[in-house]
Scaffold this motif. Structure first.
Motif, PDB file in Angstrom:
ATOM      1  N   LYS A  40     -12.567  -0.465   9.916  1.00 22.75           N
ATOM      2  CA  LYS A  40     -11.208  -0.389   9.370  1.00 22.75           C
ATOM      3  C   LYS A  40     -10.165  -0.785  10.412  1.00 22.75           C
ATOM      4  O   LYS A  40      -9.208  -1.514  10.103  1.00 22.75           O
ATOM      5  CB  LYS A  40     -10.935   1.036   8.868  1.00 22.75           C
ATOM      6  CG  LYS A  40      -9.507   1.270   8.365  1.00 22.75           C
ATOM      7  CD  LYS A  40      -9.153   0.401   7.164  1.00 22.75           C
ATOM      8  CE  LYS A  40      -7.681   0.510   6.787  1.00 22.75           C
ATOM      9  NZ  LYS A  40      -7.296   1.812   6.245  1.00 22.75           N
ATOM     10  N   LEU A  41     -10.326  -0.333  11.641  1.00 22.85           N
ATOM     11  CA  LEU A  41      -9.349  -0.655  12.677  1.00 22.85           C
ATOM     12  C   LEU A  41      -9.372  -2.141  13.018  1.00 22.85           C
ATOM     13  O   LEU A  41      -8.323  -2.751  13.274  1.00 22.85           O
ATOM     14  CB  LEU A  41      -9.609   0.189  13.927  1.00 22.85           C
ATOM     15  CG  LEU A  41      -9.408   1.698  13.754  1.00 22.85           C
ATOM     16  CD1 LEU A  41      -9.767   2.434  15.036  1.00 22.85           C
ATOM     17  CD2 LEU A  41      -7.977   2.027  13.319  1.00 22.85           C
ATOM     18  N   ILE A  42     -10.554  -2.739  12.990  1.00 29.37           N
ATOM     19  CA  ILE A  42     -10.647  -4.186  13.211  1.00 29.37           C
ATOM     20  C   ILE A  42      -9.971  -4.931  12.071  1.00 29.37           C
ATOM     21  O   ILE A  42      -9.188  -5.867  12.296  1.00 29.37           O
ATOM     22  CB  ILE A  42     -12.121  -4.609  13.359  1.00 29.37           C
ATOM     23  CG1 ILE A  42     -12.672  -4.094  14.695  1.00 29.37           C
ATOM     24  CG2 ILE A  42     -12.275  -6.124  13.258  1.00 29.37           C
ATOM     25  CD1 ILE A  42     -14.167  -4.267  14.861  1.00 29.37           C
ATOM     26  N   ASN A  43     -10.252  -4.512  10.842  1.00 30.91           N
ATOM     27  CA  ASN A  43      -9.617  -5.150   9.691  1.00 30.91           C
ATOM     28  C   ASN A  43      -8.094  -5.060   9.778  1.00 30.91           C
ATOM     29  O   ASN A  43      -7.385  -6.059   9.588  1.00 30.91           O
ATOM     30  CB  ASN A  43     -10.095  -4.489   8.402  1.00 30.91           C
ATOM     31  CG  ASN A  43      -9.371  -5.028   7.177  1.00 30.91           C
ATOM     32  OD1 ASN A  43      -9.665  -6.114   6.690  1.00 30.91           O
ATOM     33  ND2 ASN A  43      -8.407  -4.285   6.664  1.00 30.91           N
ATOM     34  N   ASN A  44      -7.580  -3.880  10.073  1.00 36.22           N
ATOM     35  CA  ASN A  44      -6.126  -3.705  10.111  1.00 36.22           C
ATOM     36  C   ASN A  44      -5.493  -4.454  11.280  1.00 36.22           C
ATOM     37  O   ASN A  44      -4.393  -5.000  11.152  1.00 36.22           O
ATOM     38  CB  ASN A  44      -5.770  -2.224  10.172  1.00 36.22           C
ATOM     39  CG  ASN A  44      -5.835  -1.577   8.799  1.00 36.22           C
ATOM     40  OD1 ASN A  44      -6.431  -2.129   7.883  1.00 36.22           O
ATOM     41  ND2 ASN A  44      -5.234  -0.412   8.652  1.00 36.22           N
ATOM     42  N   SER A  45      -6.181  -4.496  12.413  1.00 33.95           N
ATOM     43  CA  SER A  45      -5.659  -5.254  13.549  1.00 33.95           C
ATOM     44  C   SER A  45      -5.524  -6.725  13.209  1.00 33.95           C
ATOM     45  O   SER A  45      -4.528  -7.374  13.556  1.00 33.95           O
ATOM     46  CB  SER A  45      -6.576  -5.087  14.760  1.00 33.95           C
ATOM     47  OG  SER A  45      -6.602  -3.761  15.199  1.00 33.95           O
ATOM     48  N   LEU A  46      -6.531  -7.250  12.535  1.00 35.07           N
ATOM     49  CA  LEU A  46      -6.467  -8.640  12.077  1.00 35.07           C
ATOM     50  C   LEU A  46      -5.315  -8.826  11.099  1.00 35.07           C
ATOM     51  O   LEU A  46      -4.528  -9.770  11.218  1.00 35.07           O
ATOM     52  CB  LEU A  46      -7.785  -9.035  11.406  1.00 35.07           C
ATOM     53  CG  LEU A  46      -8.949  -9.387  12.316  1.00 35.07           C
ATOM     54  CD1 LEU A  46     -10.234  -9.470  11.506  1.00 35.07           C
ATOM     55  CD2 LEU A  46      -8.696 -10.701  13.033  1.00 35.07           C
ATOM     56  N   ALA A  47      -5.222  -7.926  10.134  1.00 36.03           N
ATOM     57  CA  ALA A  47      -4.184  -8.049   9.105  1.00 36.03           C
ATOM     58  C   ALA A  47      -2.790  -7.999   9.712  1.00 36.03           C
ATOM     59  O   ALA A  47      -1.924  -8.826   9.384  1.00 36.03           O
ATOM     60  CB  ALA A  47      -4.347  -6.942   8.064  1.00 36.03           C
ATOM     61  N   PHE A  48      -2.550  -7.047  10.623  1.00 33.45           N
ATOM     62  CA  PHE A  48      -1.220  -6.919  11.226  1.00 33.45           C
ATOM     63  C   PHE A  48      -0.884  -8.125  12.096  1.00 33.45           C
ATOM     64  O   PHE A  48       0.251  -8.609  12.095  1.00 33.45           O
ATOM     65  CB  PHE A  48      -1.130  -5.643  12.067  1.00 33.45           C
ATOM     66  CG  PHE A  48      -1.387  -4.373  11.304  1.00 33.45           C
ATOM     67  CD1 PHE A  48      -1.115  -4.285   9.945  1.00 33.45           C
ATOM     68  CD2 PHE A  48      -1.912  -3.258  11.947  1.00 33.45           C
ATOM     69  CE1 PHE A  48      -1.356  -3.117   9.242  1.00 33.45           C
ATOM     70  CE2 PHE A  48      -2.152  -2.088  11.253  1.00 33.45           C
ATOM     71  CZ  PHE A  48      -1.881  -2.012   9.894  1.00 33.45           C
ATOM     72  N   SER A  49      -1.870  -8.606  12.856  1.00 35.31           N
ATOM     73  CA  SER A  49      -1.636  -9.774  13.712  1.00 35.31           C
ATOM     74  C   SER A  49      -1.289 -10.988  12.869  1.00 35.31           C
ATOM     75  O   SER A  49      -0.366 -11.752  13.195  1.00 35.31           O
ATOM     76  CB  SER A  49      -2.878 -10.055  14.567  1.00 35.31           C
ATOM     77  OG  SER A  49      -3.180  -8.963  15.412  1.00 35.31           O
ATOM     78  N   ILE A  50      -2.013 -11.158  11.767  1.00 39.74           N
ATOM     79  CA  ILE A  50      -1.753 -12.289  10.875  1.00 39.74           C
ATOM     80  C   ILE A  50      -0.397 -12.130  10.191  1.00 39.74           C
ATOM     81  O   ILE A  50       0.357 -13.093  10.033  1.00 39.74           O
ATOM     82  CB  ILE A  50      -2.889 -12.429   9.851  1.00 39.74           C
ATOM     83  CG1 ILE A  50      -4.192 -12.823  10.559  1.00 39.74           C
ATOM     84  CG2 ILE A  50      -2.552 -13.467   8.785  1.00 39.74           C
ATOM     85  CD1 ILE A  50      -5.427 -12.699   9.695  1.00 39.74           C
ATOM     86  N   MET A  51      -0.073 -10.892   9.788  1.00 40.27           N
ATOM     87  CA  MET A  51       1.227 -10.655   9.147  1.00 40.27           C
ATOM     88  C   MET A  51       2.385 -11.030  10.067  1.00 40.27           C
ATOM     89  O   MET A  51       3.359 -11.650   9.635  1.00 40.27           O
ATOM     90  CB  MET A  51       1.355  -9.171   8.759  1.00 40.27           C
ATOM     91  CG  MET A  51       0.577  -8.769   7.546  1.00 40.27           C
ATOM     92  SD  MET A  51       0.761  -6.988   7.227  1.00 40.27           S
ATOM     93  CE  MET A  51      -0.456  -6.742   5.936  1.00 40.27           C
TER      94      MET A  51
END
Length: 295
Positions: free
Chosen positions: A167-178
């Protein structure tokens, strides 16, 4: 099965509603009694306290804001649980914390899984969340049908803590992309490209992503929700960088996104949706992209 559900906020309430709709007996608890009213009207029972919920449940689910809340609730719930009961933490949490919780639960015979989710409020309401589960495989198998009432993509990620690592990897990717997406749409507008046309171009090109397709469209339509706040994003990205630090790894790109989110938080956007960070970029560059959707 008798299910106890603790934390009926933006995510927890629709998740609990789907459990109730599937035919399980449901007891709910939230520090804000108003957060449980709709579930009670639908047939759930509201527990007076955490102890009574734990005693009356075969399985207890936590859906809480973060590690401190989980640790506090766990400390109050576990003494009332007995061997054979199951505890599932569906919060986004620290992998190290959930490992410690699992060890304490194991000592009294309580099964434990960490099972954070992705998909937002919309996914929670529709019962189509992605659920990432860490813990004993046999225990996972025994509750997978229950989890399927809340999600359609359910993964056993590995041992306890693995669910939160994913989950933390997924969210880190999502926030960086956002953050990159927000800069890109402002840059394009400042350079004179119609933002809607730019959105369409990127949507069918190599720079596309779910966050571009959905998030940037939402910004251009000026339909900013308050579904996932900047404060929550900061909490999650902090947990991700702490995980990396524990593993002696530098997250250079994620650290940039973290600094941006912290700056937005400090500017007063903490309780606004993460997409609302576009306001700061607009102000800094004297460009407006919200509300310019013309398709």
């Amino acid at each position: 099965m008798k299910i106890g559900f603790i934390g009926t906020g933006n995510m927890g309430a629709p998740m609990a509603a789907n459990i109730l709709a599937s035919g399980h007996q449901l007891t709910v608890y939230d520090v804000s009694s108003g957060a449980t009213e709709e579930l009670v009207r639908a047939g759930a029972k509201r527990a007076e306290n955490l102890t009574s919920l734990a005693i009356g449940s075969d399985l207890v689910i936590l859906s809480l804001p973060g590690p401190s809340e989980v640790a506090s609730v766990f400390a109050e719930v576990l003494p009332s649980m007995v061997s054979g009961q199951i505890l599932i933490d569906m919060s986004t949490n620290s992998p190290e914390l959930v490992k410690g919780i699992a060890e304490e639960a194991k000592r009294v015979g309580v099964g434990f899984l960490d099972a954070p989710v992705s998909g937002g409020v919309r996914g929670a309401k529709k019962g189509i969340l992605t659920i990432m589960v860490g813990g004993d495989k046999a225990l996972f198998d025994s509750v997978e049908e229950l989890l399927s009432t809340m999600g359609e993509n359910i993964f056993h990620a590995g041992d306890v803590g693995s669910g939160n690592v994913a989950k933390l990897i997924n969210n880190s990717l999502a926030f960086s992309i956002m953050m990159a997406n927000a800069e890109a749409i402002v840059l394009g507008s400042k350079a004179g490209v119609n933002p809607t046309v730019l959105w369409d171009i990127v949507r069918v090109s190599s720079g596309s992503s779910l966050t571009w397709q959905g998030g940037i469209k939402t910004i251009l339509q000026d339909r900013l929700p308050t579904a996932f706040t900047v404060d929550l994003a900061c909490k999650d990205i902090d947990l991700a960088t702490e995980l990396a630090t524990d593993l002696n790894m530098d997250l250079e790109i994620v650290s940039v996104a973290q600094k941006m989110l912290k700056r937005f938080q400090a500017s007063g956007l903490g309780q606004e949706d993460i997409l609302a960070t576009i306001k700061s970029l607009e102000d800094a560059n004297q460009v407006v992209v919200r509300g310019v959707w013309d398709k």
